[in-house]
Design a protein around this motif. Structure first.
Motif, PDB file in Angstrom:
ATOM      1  N   ALA A 221       0.138  -4.901   3.048  1.00 58.37           N
ATOM      2  CA  ALA A 221      -0.502  -4.890   2.000  1.00 58.37           C
ATOM      3  C   ALA A 221      -2.028  -5.819   2.033  1.00 58.37           C
ATOM      4  O   ALA A 221      -3.491  -4.571   1.835  1.00 58.37           O
ATOM      5  CB  ALA A 221      -0.004  -5.705   0.513  1.00 58.37           C
ATOM      6  N   VAL A 222      -2.233  -6.864   2.788  1.00 55.26           N
ATOM      7  CA  VAL A 222      -3.514  -7.143   3.147  1.00 55.26           C
ATOM      8  C   VAL A 222      -4.208  -6.458   4.313  1.00 55.26           C
ATOM      9  O   VAL A 222      -5.244  -6.324   4.387  1.00 55.26           O
ATOM     10  CB  VAL A 222      -2.993  -8.764   3.938  1.00 55.26           C
ATOM     11  CG1 VAL A 222      -4.496  -9.672   4.085  1.00 55.26           C
ATOM     12  CG2 VAL A 222      -2.609  -9.886   2.098  1.00 55.26           C
ATOM     13  N   CYS A 223      -3.277  -6.534   5.046  1.00 53.21           N
ATOM     14  CA  CYS A 223      -3.774  -4.751   5.760  1.00 53.21           C
ATOM     15  C   CYS A 223      -4.909  -4.270   4.982  1.00 53.21           C
ATOM     16  O   CYS A 223      -6.156  -3.343   5.812  1.00 53.21           O
ATOM     17  CB  CYS A 223      -3.261  -4.514   6.885  1.00 53.21           C
ATOM     18  SG  CYS A 223      -1.773  -5.132   8.218  1.00 53.21           S
TER      19      CYS A 223
ATOM     20  N   GLN B 253      -9.553  -3.195   4.708  1.00 52.02           N
ATOM     21  CA  GLN B 253     -10.043  -2.062   5.465  1.00 52.02           C
ATOM     22  C   GLN B 253     -10.912  -1.537   4.048  1.00 52.02           C
ATOM     23  O   GLN B 253     -10.745  -0.356   4.162  1.00 52.02           O
ATOM     24  CB  GLN B 253      -8.918  -1.049   6.227  1.00 52.02           C
ATOM     25  CG  GLN B 253      -8.135  -1.533   6.630  1.00 52.02           C
ATOM     26  CD  GLN B 253      -7.577  -0.621   7.502  1.00 52.02           C
ATOM     27  OE1 GLN B 253      -7.980   0.466   8.078  1.00 52.02           O
ATOM     28  NE2 GLN B 253      -5.840  -0.407   7.609  1.00 52.02           N
ATOM     29  N   ILE B 254     -10.944  -2.234   3.062  1.00 50.65           N
ATOM     30  CA  ILE B 254     -11.510  -1.467   1.537  1.00 50.65           C
ATOM     31  C   ILE B 254     -13.293  -1.734   1.964  1.00 50.65           C
ATOM     32  O   ILE B 254     -13.792  -2.629   2.402  1.00 50.65           O
ATOM     33  CB  ILE B 254     -11.664  -2.476   0.616  1.00 50.65           C
ATOM     34  CG1 ILE B 254     -10.008  -2.074   0.508  1.00 50.65           C
ATOM     35  CG2 ILE B 254     -13.035  -1.985  -0.384  1.00 50.65           C
ATOM     36  CD1 ILE B 254      -9.737  -3.256  -1.189  1.00 50.65           C
TER      37      ILE B 254
ATOM     38  N   ALA C 271      -8.368   2.940   1.370  1.00 56.21           N
ATOM     39  CA  ALA C 271      -7.918   2.475   1.734  1.00 56.21           C
ATOM     40  C   ALA C 271      -8.007   1.405   0.435  1.00 56.21           C
ATOM     41  O   ALA C 271      -6.756   0.303   0.691  1.00 56.21           O
ATOM     42  CB  ALA C 271      -8.460   1.118   2.890  1.00 56.21           C
ATOM     43  N   THR C 272      -8.586   1.369  -1.134  1.00 55.17           N
ATOM     44  CA  THR C 272      -8.318   0.631  -1.909  1.00 55.17           C
ATOM     45  C   THR C 272      -7.339   1.057  -2.687  1.00 55.17           C
ATOM     46  O   THR C 272      -6.977   0.135  -2.918  1.00 55.17           O
ATOM     47  CB  THR C 272      -9.599   0.887  -2.850  1.00 55.17           C
ATOM     48  OG1 THR C 272     -10.991   0.436  -1.860  1.00 55.17           O
ATOM     49  CG2 THR C 272      -9.768  -0.492  -3.655  1.00 55.17           C
TER      50      THR C 272
ATOM     51  N   GLN D 199     -13.364  -3.569  -7.230  1.00 53.79           N
ATOM     52  CA  GLN D 199     -13.670  -2.727  -6.456  1.00 53.79           C
ATOM     53  C   GLN D 199     -13.632  -0.907  -6.998  1.00 53.79           C
ATOM     54  O   GLN D 199     -14.947  -0.407  -6.429  1.00 53.79           O
ATOM     55  CB  GLN D 199     -13.444  -3.264  -5.536  1.00 53.79           C
ATOM     56  CG  GLN D 199     -13.690  -1.634  -3.890  1.00 53.79           C
ATOM     57  CD  GLN D 199     -14.889  -2.346  -3.339  1.00 53.79           C
ATOM     58  OE1 GLN D 199     -15.263  -3.180  -3.790  1.00 53.79           O
ATOM     59  NE2 GLN D 199     -15.464  -2.062  -2.328  1.00 53.79           N
ATOM     60  N   LEU D 200     -13.105  -0.516  -7.724  1.00 62.85           N
ATOM     61  CA  LEU D 200     -12.299   0.304  -8.104  1.00 62.85           C
ATOM     62  C   LEU D 200     -13.360   1.165  -8.896  1.00 62.85           C
ATOM     63  O   LEU D 200     -13.471   1.825  -9.843  1.00 62.85           O
ATOM     64  CB  LEU D 200     -11.395   0.801  -8.545  1.00 62.85           C
ATOM     65  CG  LEU D 200      -9.866   1.014  -7.126  1.00 62.85           C
ATOM     66  CD1 LEU D 200      -8.597   0.722  -7.667  1.00 62.85           C
ATOM     67  CD2 LEU D 200     -10.439   1.753  -6.516  1.00 62.85           C
TER      68      LEU D 200
END
Length: 294
Positions: free
Chosen positions: A112-114, A118-119, A128-129, A162-163
């Motif tokens: 999940a952190v990866c 990448q966001i 990626a988000t 972010q979204l």
């Protein structure tokens, strides 16, 4: 001449091909030595060398507890080197091979952190988000009482912000283009789907503004009332109040704040120092546990 040119072209193409990554020469060594050497490289932030030794653990001792642990260490080393696809692949491999192992929680978390790291900014594609959000939610649902879930919840708030920011960016663009109905759809998405984010007050203000443009007075008044009830002191409500009042629609709640519109949003941080490290336990057979810890 033609043959010479072809030979030169082939030689140039071969020189442009990426050289294969050199591998450690096979030399049978004690598993404790291989693992502790890899861990030592990890401590020195030499991620590629660390991966080589953890892969060697798997190759020479494939059915040992050391090999199981080495998969996670490879994933973490790849993550630290920003090789996210390799880290995700390692994490998936651990999950597939050892789904019931307690350390599978960490594999889910690191995956999940990866995706999270990448966001990209809101002006670009957010694939990626969405992947980050799905995987972070899975961590929270599967392992709700762990430190992984605690960090995942913080990141979920950042992802939602972010979204919502992406929806607001598109909505504002539609407004500038005069496509008011399309803009309203984007702002409604923020209010309905991301209502706990910092973008909600502006989204409600934009709905007031857009509905007044279309002459939808009651809809504008309703959105203004929601904004005033939930955010009476927000500068966005002060602006909405002015708009509604100037249109003869005086809201019941007067704004109790002032100043310019707030532009603060949850900061999006990619801070590897906050990422939880792999579980510290190592196989009980080792005599070098202190050296083997990451």
């Amino acid at each position: 001449m033609i043959a010479t040119c072809c030979a030169l072209a082939l030689g140039a193409c071969s020189s442009l091909r990426p050289k294969p990554k050199p591998k450690l020469a096979y030399e049978e060594r004690p598993v404790e030595l291989l693992y502790s050497t890899g861990a030592n490289y990890m401590d020195r932030h030499l991620w590629t060398q660390a991966v080589d030794y953890f892969q060697e653990v798997e190759r020479q001792h494939p059915y040992s507890e050391w090999a199981r642990r080495s998969i996670l260490m490879q994933a973490f080393a790849h993550y630290e080197a920003n090789n996210y696809q390799e880290a995700i692949s390692d994490s998936d491999r651990f999950i597939q091979l050892y789904p019931g192992n307690p350390a599978a929680a960490y594999a889910h978390y690191l995956k999940a952190v990866c995706y999270f790291e990448q966001i990209v900014d809101v002006g670009r594609d957010q694939a990626a988000t969405l992947q980050a959000l799905d995987n972070l939610r899975e961590v929270v649902q599967r392992y709700p009482d762990t430190e992984y879930a605690r960090d995942a919840r913080v990141k979920i708030d950042m992802v939602n912000d972010q979204l919502a920011g992406k929806e607001m960016t598109i909505g504002r663009w539609y407004l500038r283009q005069g496509d008011t109905l399309a803009a309203i759809g984007r702002f409604k998405t923020v209010v309905d789907k991301y209502q706990t984010t910092t973008h909600t007050p502006e989204a409600l203000y934009r709905l007031v503004e857009a509905n007044l443009t279309l002459g939808l007075m009651e809809e504008a008044k309703r959105n203004g009332a929601v904004l005033g009830y939930n955010y009476p002191g927000d500068p966005w409500y002060a602006d909405a109040y002015k708009l509604l009042t100037s249109s003869g629609l005086r809201p019941a709640v007067a704004p109790n704040g002032g100043g310019r519109r707030g532009l603060f949003h949850i900061p999006f941080r990619r801070d590897k120092s906050r990422t939880v490290q792999p579980p510290a336990s190592v196989p009980a057979t080792t005599q070098t546990t202190a050296a083997a810890k990451p």
